[in-house]
Design an enzyme around this catalytic site. Structure first.
Site, PDB file in Angstrom:
ATOM      1  CG  HIS A 397      14.933 -19.692  20.729  1.00 49.20           C
ATOM      2  ND1 HIS A 397      14.167 -20.558  20.003  1.00 49.20           N
ATOM      3  CD2 HIS A 397      16.032 -19.416  19.958  1.00 49.20           C
ATOM      4  CE1 HIS A 397      14.759 -20.810  18.849  1.00 49.20           C
ATOM      5  NE2 HIS A 397      15.892 -20.113  18.792  1.00 49.20           N
ATOM      6  CB  CYS A 446       9.397 -24.276  24.149  1.00 51.94           C
ATOM      7  SG  CYS A 446       9.111 -24.870  22.477  1.00 51.94           S
TER       8      CYS A 446
END
Length: 813
Positions: A397, A446
């Site tokens: 993440h 991301c």
């Protein structure tokens, strides 16, 4: 470690005498197995009335063979030698004249020599699998295998040349890990009653390459992997030329050196040497490496021969080089408060093996908390000095605010902020202070905005021409992993691993990866690689290493020690059972323990050794311990690399150990004469294995290591909120059919709130569906040039100069 090795050596491997079928009476007696020939000669040498002289008299009367008085005298002279055998000389003479097994058995029957005839009878042992020659790099695990069946129970004993290998009475000879001193020739003896057979010889070639950290990687059959490349040289007439090439593979790779595209005669070894150079030796050299039907080539290098050589000429030949190469690879999967991921484990494993081939000191870590990530980076920074190539890869993440990238630890709260995460640019700043030769960041996460984090980063970077950022996706976009029920790479590494070994400028290499990703239909228009670089020289990850005056051998030794596997142990129980315990590292903080039965008394029907009482901080699921396959423990990446017929236990998060790793090995025995199982317990302490020695779970010093960009807001700039991104599991109840147009990636609105973007979606199906979803929330564009900086005007100018020096390789999302 693993192993293999005879009588004659050809193409790097020794072959034993032909393993013949003893029922084949047409076999020339010179082709008898050594073990058979040895027993036969001992029987004929010791006998008096029915010994080798009697055999000579009978052969002399057969017109097909010649056995003169001189031949008999030659045989008798062997008695004067320490290990001389008249019978062996006589049998060799007979075989040279075409004597076959049927003839010899007829002569022995005439003599009435039953003991000698017994030596020629089939042993009842059949070797099904012979050990295979192999080349492997030092520090890896290696296994040689011999599989045999017999008329009754068979026993095994391994030899290195003529010496027995201790504790090697099983079908597998395991080196854990293999060392340079283990190179040599190996053979296995199989016993069945009073008979024995020997396997083929197997050669083990151990390459002396820089230490490989954290992982076990075994050569597989097929294409060889080149680990040692020849180096360009500029020499004088009369000097000595030394070129070396080394590859790992099974079976043993074969070599052929070329000069200017023409094979060099008799240059078929790993090392090519010319003692006294002449002008005609100048040219371009490379080596062809073959393994089975697969072949590959080393790098082609220039060898220049001069009458005399100036310093300027010498250095003009050289490419850029590194004083060392260090890589930190972190993959976070098992998040406590956020969706769990799958691909980072495979990505880190694959990149580790590739970077090790490029001579990087690799540290591969999974599932790190915030303090563990900070301490891992601190240890990584301690290995950097002037001229070192430093590479950091992160998968998990993440998010990006104001042009700064943040990596999210597994213990990050929901929602998370910059104070809970690690800022990549802060790490870069500390790397610059080390005067590194190359700084490479590969961020597989991301880059969406996190509106829960309104902190304005303030990291001042130097203007240096050695920085490369490879982002798995464009700014304000997401990175994906493919939907799969198995273990697969994320999209970025899927294409990166096919290019990583290319000897190209790193920006050129990444640009090719971007082109490959652009042709991938499932992510076209959703994910595209972005490259940012200030690199001015042609620096490649494949550049050679030349240690400099700023090297820190003390730090290197500490890091090497922190990646050493525990030594193999042999546990002797009072009941006579002998257990062998070996170790393998899947990652730098993931240890696999496997046990096997070395010796079991005949009065026992069965026995098994189970590991129990592990430290609580390791949090190992008892249901995944002591499994009969390594896959059953959750260690799918080591499948096929470890010996069979063992019990396996996988210990993750070794860095959490507070004390030495101590546990109990419980031996359960079923005796033939008893109905109940009998148990023996033995306590074992293997110290602090792998990165447990680094104490990564210690409290992190934020202000002394990686500042997380937790800075006060600028007086002239108010906090800026930005939309967040999150990815959720696909569910038919949550997504409408029109959102499922792409079978690989599905986009839906989330039904529950969370924060921050992340790099992967979980590869676990929900409601029987193997597809997944992510949310794309548009956000306002923010370019690197518009990043607000809280500083003086002079500092602003320097920061703007640095940002302008970065070259942007944008590929449209």
């Amino acid at each position: 470690m693993r192993t293999r090795g005879a009588v004659s050596v050809s193409a790097g491997a020794r072959q034993s005498p032909i393993m013949s079928d003893m029922n084949d009476n047409s076999l020339n007696i010179n082709l008898l197995k050594e073990s058979v020939l040895k027993r036969l000669c001992e029987s004929l040498d010791k006998a008096n009335n029915r010994g080798w002289r009697k055999l000579g008299e009978i052969v002399k009367n057969d017109k097909r063979f010649k056995m003169s008085v001189d031949d008999m005298d030659l045989c008798s002279l062997k008695v004067l030698e320490v290990d001389g055998s008249p019978s062996r000389v006589m049998l060799k003479h007979m075989g040279d004249q075409g004597c076959v097994l049927g003839d010899l058995m007829g002569f022995l029957q005439i003599m009435g020599h039953t003991d000698a005839l017994q030596c020629l009878k089939p042993s009842g042992i059949q070797i099904l699998v012979h050990p295979q020659s192999v080349a492997v790099s030092a520090g890896h695990n290696l296994r040689l295998s011999c599989c045999a069946v017999g008329s009754s129970h068979v026993q095994f004993q391994w030899f290195r040349k003529t010496e027995e290998v201790h504790h090697s009475c099983s079908p597998d000879l395991v080196f854990s890990p293999v060392q340079l001193k283990d190179a040599g020739f190996y053979i296995c003896r199989v016993n069945c009653g009073n008979s024995c057979e020997f396997s083929h010889w197997a050669q083990v070639d151990v390459l002396d390459v820089p230490p490989r950290y954290g992982l076990v990687s075994l050569p597989s059959e097929g294409r060889p992997r080149v680990l040692i490349q020849p180096q360009a040289q500029r020499l004088l007439v009369g000097d000595s030329l030394f070129l070396e090439c080394g590859a790992v593979g099974r079976p043993l790779p074969q070599y052929q050196w070329y000069r200017n595209g023409v094979p060099i005669k008799k240059a078929t070894k790993r090392k090519y040497n010319v003692q006294c150079l002449k002008a005609e030796h100048q040219g371009r050299y490379r080596c062809e490496i073959c393994c089975n039907d697969e072949r590959t080539w080393s790098n082609e290098v220039d060898v220049i021969i001069d009458d005399f050589l100036t310093n300027d000429q010498y250095y003009s030949l050289e490419k850029p080089y590194a004083t060392d190469k260090v890589a930190l690879l972190m993959g976070n999967l098992t998040y406590r408060n956020h969706p769990q991921l799958k691909a980072p484990m495979v990505d880190v494993y694959d990149l580790t093996n590739l970077l090790r081939q490029l001579n990087f000191k690799v540290v591969s870590l999974l599932d790190l908390t915030e303090s563990e990530m900070r301490n891992a980076v601190e240890e990584f920074l301690s290995l950097l000095h002037k001229g070192v190539y430093g590479l950091l890869y992160y998968a998990g993440h993440g998010y990006e605010n104001f042009g700064h990238s943040f990596m999210v630890p597994v213990d990050a709260p929901n929602p998370y902020h910059s104070s809970n995460c690690l800022c990549v640019q802060s790490i870069l700043k500390l790397m610059q202070e080390k005067e590194t030769g190359l700084n490479v960041f590969l961020l597989d996460m991301c880059r969406k905005r996190n509106f829960h984090d309104d902190v304005m980063p303030n990291v001042m970077l130097k203007v240096t021409a050695n920085i490369v950022f490879g982002y798995a996706t464009c700014q304000d976009a997401e990175a994906f992993e493919l939907s799969s029920s198995g273990f697969t790479n994320g999209v970025f590494v899927k294409f990166l691993k096919g290019r990583l070994l290319e000897d190209e400028k790193i920006t050129v290499l990444l640009d090719r990866v971007a082109e490959d990703m652009g042709q991938f239909d499932p992510t076209k228009g959703k994910q595209a690689l972005e490259i940012r670089s200030s690199l001015s020289e042609r620096r490649s990850l494949a550049d050679s290493i030349r240690p400099g005056e700023y090297s820190h051998p003390g730090h290197d030794l500490l890091w090497i020690k922190a990646h050493e596997l525990p030594e193999s142990k042999v546990l002797d129980y009072d009941c006579g059972v002998q257990i062998k315990m070996d170790f393998a590292a899947e990652f730098s903080n993931v240890l696999v323990i496997y046990t096997s039965i070395v010796n079991k008394p005949e009065e026992m029907l069965s026995c098994q050794a189970h590991i129990t009482n592990l430290p609580l901080e390791l949090d190992v699921d008892p249901k995944l311990m002591n499994k009969e396959t390594v896959e059953a423990t959750g260690s799918f990446l080591l499948s096929g690399s470890l010996p069979q017929h063992c019990l396996y236990t996988r210990l993750g998060s070794i860095q959490k150990l507070r004390d030495e790793l101590a546990f109990t090995v419980c031996l359960q025995v079923q005796f033939k004469s008893l109905d109940d199982m009998v148990e023996w317990n033995m306590d074992v302490n293997i110290g602090k294995p792998l990165t447990a020695k680094l104490d990564l779970n210690r409290p992190a010093r934020k202000n002394s290591c990686q500042q997380t960009c937790l800075m006060p807001h600028s007086p002239s700039t108010s906090p800026s909120h930005s939309p967040a991104c999150d990815r959720r599991f696909y569910s038919p109840s949550l997504c409408s059919p029109q959102h499922a147009a792409n079978p690989y990636l599905n986009v839906c609105e989330p039904q529950f709130g969370a924060v921050g973007g992340h790099g992967y979606n979980l590869g676990v199906p929900m409601h029987g569906d193997h597809r997944y979803m992510c949310q794309n929330v548009p956000s306002s564009p923010l370019t690197a040039q518009s990043i607000p900086i809280e500083t003086t005007e002079d500092m602003e100018d320097m920061q703007n100069d640095f940002m302008s020096s970065l070259q942007f390789y944008n590929h449209p999302c």
